[in-house]
Design a protein around this motif. Structure first.
Motif, short mmCIF file in Angstrom:
data_model
loop_
_atom_site.label_atom_id
_atom_site.label_comp_id
_atom_site.label_asym_id
_atom_site.label_seq_id
_atom_site.Cartn_x
_atom_site.Cartn_y
_atom_site.Cartn_z
N THR A 174 10.22 8.35 -6.05
CA THR A 174 11.24 7.38 -6.43
C THR A 174 11.64 6.50 -5.26
N ALA A 175 11.99 7.10 -4.13
CA ALA A 175 12.46 6.33 -2.98
C ALA A 175 11.35 5.42 -2.44
N ALA A 176 10.14 5.96 -2.35
CA ALA A 176 9.02 5.16 -1.84
C ALA A 176 8.76 3.98 -2.78
N ALA A 177 8.79 4.23 -4.08
CA ALA A 177 8.53 3.15 -5.04
C ALA A 177 9.60 2.08 -4.96
N GLU A 178 10.85 2.49 -4.80
CA GLU A 178 11.94 1.51 -4.71
C GLU A 178 11.78 0.63 -3.47
N THR B 297 0.84 -1.20 0.00
CA THR B 297 0.00 0.00 0.00
C THR B 297 0.87 1.25 0.00
N LEU B 298 0.37 2.29 -0.65
CA LEU B 298 1.00 3.61 -0.63
C LEU B 298 -0.10 4.62 -0.28
N ALA B 299 0.13 5.39 0.78
CA ALA B 299 -0.89 6.34 1.23
C ALA B 299 -0.24 7.57 1.81
N GLN B 300 -1.04 8.62 1.93
CA GLN B 300 -0.58 9.86 2.54
C GLN B 300 -0.51 9.70 4.06
N ASP B 301 0.47 10.39 4.64
CA ASP B 301 0.75 10.21 6.06
C ASP B 301 -0.09 11.17 6.90
N TYR B 302 -1.39 10.92 6.93
CA TYR B 302 -2.30 11.63 7.85
C TYR B 302 -3.54 10.78 8.01
N ALA B 303 -4.56 11.28 8.69
CA ALA B 303 -5.70 10.45 9.10
C ALA B 303 -6.33 9.71 7.93
N PHE B 304 -6.52 10.38 6.80
CA PHE B 304 -7.15 9.75 5.65
C PHE B 304 -6.37 8.52 5.20
N ARG C 74 3.23 8.49 -12.08
CA ARG C 74 4.68 8.52 -11.88
C ARG C 74 5.21 7.12 -11.57
N ILE C 75 4.49 6.39 -10.73
CA ILE C 75 4.95 5.05 -10.37
C ILE C 75 4.76 4.09 -11.54
N GLU D 85 3.57 1.81 2.89
CA GLU D 85 4.41 2.98 2.65
C GLU D 85 3.56 4.24 2.85
N TYR D 86 4.07 5.18 3.67
CA TYR D 86 3.37 6.44 3.91
C TYR D 86 4.29 7.59 3.54
N VAL D 87 3.74 8.58 2.85
CA VAL D 87 4.54 9.74 2.43
C VAL D 87 3.78 11.01 2.77
N PRO D 88 4.48 12.15 2.91
CA PRO D 88 3.80 13.42 3.18
C PRO D 88 2.80 13.78 2.09
N GLN D 89 1.79 14.56 2.47
CA GLN D 89 0.73 14.93 1.53
C GLN D 89 1.24 15.70 0.32
#
Length: 391
Positions: free
Chosen positions: A204-208, A164-171, A237-238, A194-198
């Motif tokens: 690239t790094a998250a995908a790797e 999973t890839l998601a934004q790093d907040y409640a949603f 992008r991914i 995987e969580y990343v900032p909104q």
């Protein structure tokens, strides 16, 4: 429309005395910021819902509906302040909002402090009608669990491995937690989160990290499930990084039409969606599609339907209560069923979450259409989704 007009006529004289000259409703939402497109759709839908439910009069029992707009700017502290202003200075009977889960969560205690109803639309974090709820909160929008359960039905199965890839907040975090829970009985397994900032633009790094975790995960089918709201959607992008070389296919839920443009690169992709204008077949949606096309030159979008559901709910609740008293409205809304562009919705008495059907889709590409088309695979009914009541 005949049914709507008849109901409006019956409602005349029902409101408790002494009657107020206006029914003031506040739309407290992030008009500016990263979710501006969501906000615009939600507001247009709210006005259309009020219009539809009142037969075009914008009145209930002879009292004019006045909609007050407040901009949260997608900031929790601003959201609290403008909601308090709406209830206090503007004397709003009730409020609708916000587009952001973080802002909506900040506004929940304000509704309780003022003893006024807040209809949450379209923020989805489970905690809004879960751990952080209070008796003044109702939600017409779907929650993270409904999204998750529907997507688990569409994507789960023995031998399926998921990152999973998601934004790093409640949603994002609520969405992944609910998805993980919903997959438990399907045989599928989440092997990486995987969580990343909104505001992330470089994935690239998250995908790797995702590719490294998934390449030796085994299983018969590998999916990268993306949960994203607002700008900078990482799907394109991914996909450009060729996850297929590791046997990974991208999956996601539904989205607004502009975001569905990226889905054209992924024909055959499956998931579950809250709304796509061609899917529901009912009088409210037919009216919405026709009216929206005539007025705006485009079909209604994802959050337009949600805003309309909220508008209809307000009118139906006041009619059912025969009053604008908050306690009478709460009693009327608990267990209330009403018709929306998605068909029937039900406010569950236990947590005031609107139960509603969802749609399993498969992306179809038509060169004449600017976005990937979520073609219906099947309707996922209310009874199929055992949405938990979260304390």
């Amino acid at each position: 429309m005949n049914r709507v007009l008849a109901a409006a006529a019956v409602a005349i004289g029902l409101l408790a005395s002494p009657a107020q000259a206006e029914i003031r409703i506040a739309h407290v939402y992030g008009k500016t910021g990263a979710l501006e497109a969501y906000a615009r759709q939600s507001h247009e839908g709210l006005l259309l819902g009020l219009e539809y439910a009142t037969g075009g009069t914008m009145e209930i029992g002879g009292e004019k509906i006045v909609v007050i707009e407040k901009d949260t700017q997608l900031k929790p502290d601003v959201g609290r302040a403008v909601l308090a202003e709406a209830y206090g200075d503007d004397d709003a009977l009730l409020a609708v909002g916000d587009v952001s889960s973080g802002v909506a969560l900040a506004m929940l205690p304000v509704a309780e402090e003022h003893g006024r109803i807040l209809i949450v639309e379209p923020a989805v974090a489970d905690s809004i009608t879960g751990a952080d709820r209070n008796r003044f909160i109702f939600r017409t929008g779907r929650n993270s669990s409904q999204d998750a359960i529907a997507n688990a039905v569409a994507l789960g199965g023995e031998g399926v491995r998921i990152a999973t890839l998601a934004q790093d907040y409640a949603f994002g975090r609520d969405g992944v937690a609910a998805f993980r829970e919903a997959l438990a009985d399907t045989g599928a397994k989440i092997v990486h989160e995987e969580y990343v900032p909104q505001d992330t633009t470089d994935f690239t790094a998250a995908a790797e990290r995702i590719f490294n975790a998934m390449k030796d995960a085994g299983g018969d089918r590998k999916l990268l499930y993306i949960i994203w709201a607002g700008a900078n959607n990482p799907m394109g992008r991914i996909n450009a990084m060729n996850p297929g070389r590791f046997g990974i296919r991208i999956a996601s839920g539904g989205n607004i039409l502009s975001a569905l443009a990226a889905y054209k690169e992924l024909p055959g992709m499956e998931g579950a969606t809250y709304y796509y204008y061609e899917i529901p077949q009912n009088p409210a949606n037919k009216w919405l599609v026709k009216t929206h096309q005539e007025r705006f030159g485009a079909p209604p979008d994802f959050f337009t339907a949600g805003g309309m559901a909220a508008g209809i709910a307000i009118v139906e609740a006041i009619r059912k209560a025969g009053s604008t008293d908050t306690e009478a409205l709460i009693a009327a809304m608990e267990g209330m069923e009403w018709e929306t562009p998605k068909g029937k919705m039900i406010f569950r008495p236990e947590d005031h979450q609107a139960l509603q059907e969802m749609y399993h889709f498969r992306i179809k590409v038509d060169p004449a259409v600017a976005w990937g088309i979520p073609e219906l695979v099947r309707v996922i009914g209310i009874d199929e989704m055992k949405v938990p009541v979260r304390d």
